[in-house]
Design a protein around this motif. Sequence first.
Motif, PDB file in Angstrom:
ATOM      1  N   LYS A 183       0.831  -1.202   0.000  1.00  0.00           N
ATOM      2  CA  LYS A 183       0.000   0.000   0.000  1.00  0.00           C
ATOM      3  C   LYS A 183       0.873   1.261   0.000  1.00  0.00           C
ATOM      4  O   LYS A 183       0.634   2.199  -0.766  1.00  0.00           O
ATOM      5  N   ILE A 184       1.907   1.254   0.840  1.00  0.00           N
ATOM      6  CA  ILE A 184       2.817   2.414   0.932  1.00  0.00           C
ATOM      7  C   ILE A 184       3.464   2.668  -0.434  1.00  0.00           C
ATOM      8  O   ILE A 184       3.541   3.799  -0.911  1.00  0.00           O
ATOM      9  N   THR A 186       2.465   1.689  -3.462  1.00  0.00           N
ATOM     10  CA  THR A 186       1.483   2.142  -4.457  1.00  0.00           C
ATOM     11  C   THR A 186       1.185   3.628  -4.256  1.00  0.00           C
ATOM     12  O   THR A 186       1.099   4.394  -5.226  1.00  0.00           O
ATOM     13  N   GLU A 187       1.048   4.055  -2.997  1.00  0.00           N
ATOM     14  CA  GLU A 187       0.765   5.475  -2.720  1.00  0.00           C
ATOM     15  C   GLU A 187       1.911   6.362  -3.193  1.00  0.00           C
ATOM     16  O   GLU A 187       1.706   7.449  -3.712  1.00  0.00           O
ATOM     17  N   LYS A 188       3.134   5.909  -3.013  1.00  0.00           N
ATOM     18  CA  LYS A 188       4.313   6.697  -3.408  1.00  0.00           C
ATOM     19  C   LYS A 188       4.510   6.734  -4.932  1.00  0.00           C
ATOM     20  O   LYS A 188       4.838   7.771  -5.492  1.00  0.00           O
ATOM     21  N   GLY A 190       2.351   5.181  -7.438  1.00  0.00           N
ATOM     22  CA  GLY A 190       1.187   5.046  -8.322  1.00  0.00           C
ATOM     23  C   GLY A 190       1.165   3.712  -9.056  1.00  0.00           C
ATOM     24  O   GLY A 190       0.305   3.471  -9.898  1.00  0.00           O
ATOM     25  N   LYS A 192       0.670  -0.328  -9.245  1.00  0.00           N
ATOM     26  CA  LYS A 192      -0.037  -1.372  -8.513  1.00  0.00           C
ATOM     27  C   LYS A 192      -0.180  -2.608  -9.380  1.00  0.00           C
ATOM     28  O   LYS A 192      -0.925  -2.609 -10.357  1.00  0.00           O
TER      29      LYS A 192
END
Length: 231
Positions: A183-184, A186-188, A190, A192
């Motif tokens: 999750k971290i 993907t947030e950083k 983009g 996935k």
Amino acid sequence: MNHDFNIPVLYRDEFILVVNKPVDLPVHKNDFMPHDAPYLTKLAGDLTGQWIYNVHRLDSKTSGVIVLALSKEMAHHLTLQFERKEVRKKYLAIVQANPGEGTFDQKVLVKKKTKFKKPAVTHFKTLQSVLTGISHKETENVVLSLVEIQPETGRWHQLRQHFAKNRFDMLGDTHHGDFKLNKIITEKTGLKRLFLHASELEFMHPQTHQELSFSAPIPEEFNELLNFFGR
């Protein structure tokens, strides 16, 4: 649901079809899919106008080289090659930490929701590592590594299970992996996906008996991720 899957054909003759399977495309239909959902054997059938026989499996979340047969007889010969471990397979994956080089040989679960395990052997070597600057659990600066993997056996989620068991969780693995880190990242970034790609496949042509070797280039997302942290 994105129905616009592009299926790059790596090789085709009257007996077999070798393609670079896109990520998130199931190989065949299952009971959990919507009735109009795309799957590889259907799209390959549309492409060739022929009945397609599945020979080996790649999880829907894994991209890369897969061989399909255009007749029952060819499927039978190819399946035997896989069963006899005569097929050479190579994968690329991005994993947590740096596993170095070696072999995992713990038994793995044969499928979801069972306790039954079978022997499995996975060889690997690290090709590249990057520091992410991410603090996570007890680690101050999480390392991600690009590894080349050569499985000797072909069990259910074997590679994911082996790396997770040894605390080198495969990035983007929503089944056995590190959900928080996924999750971290993907947030950083983009990005996935499951960072697992079937990069090479070598087998004997079931009709001509010629040794064939195919490769599918490293997916763009792998380079994007390594460049994001490696810059």
